[in-house]
Design an enzyme around this catalytic site. Sequence first.
Site, mmCIF file in Angstrom:
data_model
loop_
_atom_site.group_PDB
_atom_site.id
_atom_site.type_symbol
_atom_site.label_atom_id
_atom_site.label_comp_id
_atom_site.label_asym_id
_atom_site.label_seq_id
_atom_site.Cartn_x
_atom_site.Cartn_y
_atom_site.Cartn_z
ATOM 1 C CB CYS A 2 44.772 31.047 49.813
ATOM 2 S SG CYS A 2 46.041 31.109 48.524
ATOM 3 C CB SER A 372 38.863 48.021 43.938
ATOM 4 O OG SER A 372 39.412 48.179 45.239
#
Length: 648
Positions: A2, A372
């Site tokens: 967010c 990642s």
Amino acid sequence: MCGISGIFVTGNSGGFDHFNNYAIEMAEKLDHRGPDDKGVWSDNVSRIVLSHARLSVIDLSESGQQPMLSRDERWVISYNGEIYNCDELKGLLGERAERLRGHSDTEVLLESISLFGVEKTLSLATGMFAFAVWDRREKELWIARDRFGEKPIYYGSKGSCFAFASEIKSLRAIPGFCADVDIEALNEYFVLSHIPAPKTIFSNIFKLLPGSYLKIGQSGIFGEPVEYWSPLEVALNVEPLASDEHLEKNFLNLFDDVVSNRMVSDVPIGAFLSGGIDSSAVVASMQRHSSSKIKTFTIGFSDQAYDESKYARQVADAFRTDHTELFLTPEDLIEIIPSLGSIYDEPFADSSQIPTLALSLLTKRSVTVALSGDGGDELFGGYDRYDLSAKIDRLHKILPKGVRSFSSNILLSLSTKRWNQIVKLFPIAPQKSNFVERFGHRIHKAARTITASDFFEAYYFLMSLQAGDSDIVLGEFNRLNSFSRERFECINNMDPFAKSMLIDTATYLPNDLLTKVDRASMSVSLEVRAPFLDPDLYKFAWSLNKKSLHSFNSKKWLLKKSLENQLPENLINRPKMGFGIPVGHWLRNELKSWADDLLEINSIKRQGFLNATEVSKKWDLHRSGKADLSAQIWAILMFQIWLEEVSR
């Protein structure tokens, strides 16, 4: 994931109604970080307003909406992030856990704060996050950031107005709040290609350091930010492993737990896959936890010196993932460039920002969350410069300063172009990587580094752009550097290899790598999680002896060992390439006219920030092929497009 923002007007002067309007606009500026919902909570009496832009990942229902009020109505939170040990934290809530309205980690975090307080909750929570929480009883605002700095939070004051946000563009919604450029920070940018925390490009705006919180009361800020977790302290105080027995098994068990916790999601999830060891290890673990094919994504280039896509494809084939790749052309680059000034909010010149943004765009087409391999090099000693810093430290101890200066002058007497030509004559050089193109650059950097006065200055030179100078910014300021030796005095007795890893973890990792990934991914509403950045895994890595990190001259030996029976040897032990692009070549060709326009000498003179003569000199040298100044020129160009963005 967010976007958070808010305003707290301290003192008792002036009205407050217009600040509510600013807060709404602040949330709108973060729409890319949270396109699913917007929320504002305010208390006109206490003169506090919190706003929120939501990207729904966990608990997609209204129960996860923010800003969120605690059940006892004492606390209000605007939160960005993911708490990976949410179930563990929930288990500590006792009877409160039975009264939760939904299953969002936001609510668990908030109820933990209500029960234990902010400081205790920060010590208990594992995740990537930045949040602001208002204490309605004590009339105090707390802002906090995760341990490694995966999620950003900026803050500043102007008069009686204190404001914070996930990105600077949100703070610019307050008229006049972001006004004065910090010239010393600008100089740091032209040395490091980013602006190191806590500075920003604006003199009154700051980055909250990783692992820190700040408390603000009605009389203003309560002192300096407080560090609740330090990678330096952990490394200094960790207990070394008593034995290497079952080392690989223990690592895999821990790593699998960490990856599993980061796969919790109510939306589709995938992974970035470069074909390197770190991302391969993440994908291998993800596939072990999944009954279906993991979605993997990679970027490729036609220039073989920079292209890793064939290796990523082989890894994807080995793990049988659902693999997607995209080849990036100079034309694609040209399309992406105009957005960089807005995306990064302040000058940022790590050119791998381009493929990272392209990779994020590609990934977002299929998933909302991606894992990642970021942090693997810092935890397990993967960068060449760690070995180089140790070698340079030995040279400092055995060679007098005069000998080092003489040697440096000899190395610098040949241009980078000439050094590149020389290395091509040796068949042992890895010709099919960008090793050759950057060889002269590395020689010149090493030449400057051996003349450094101490380890910290040597490290600073190793991390600097090619020239390592600061002749481009106009004005009076400290032109050496603001590298805080005091902050790292506690690790001064460590060996250079370990010191470099730790300084990277505290500076380069959050200021460059994590900033690059956060801004690129969140610009397209993609959440990226980095399993290597787990406090337990970090502690485990620092409990290893150097042999376990580098065995038989093999970097990241333990990671490679864990993949030994899953990938071919040529994929495990191939040379490290990095995530670069042929920006130097493109600037002389496809991007030349674009760069010419931005580097026009009279325009730079009018702006008043840079030495226009030096800019033209550097551009002429690079454009003509007489020198490889791609990193420096890219930094100038990124500053120029940032200027264009803020002047709109």
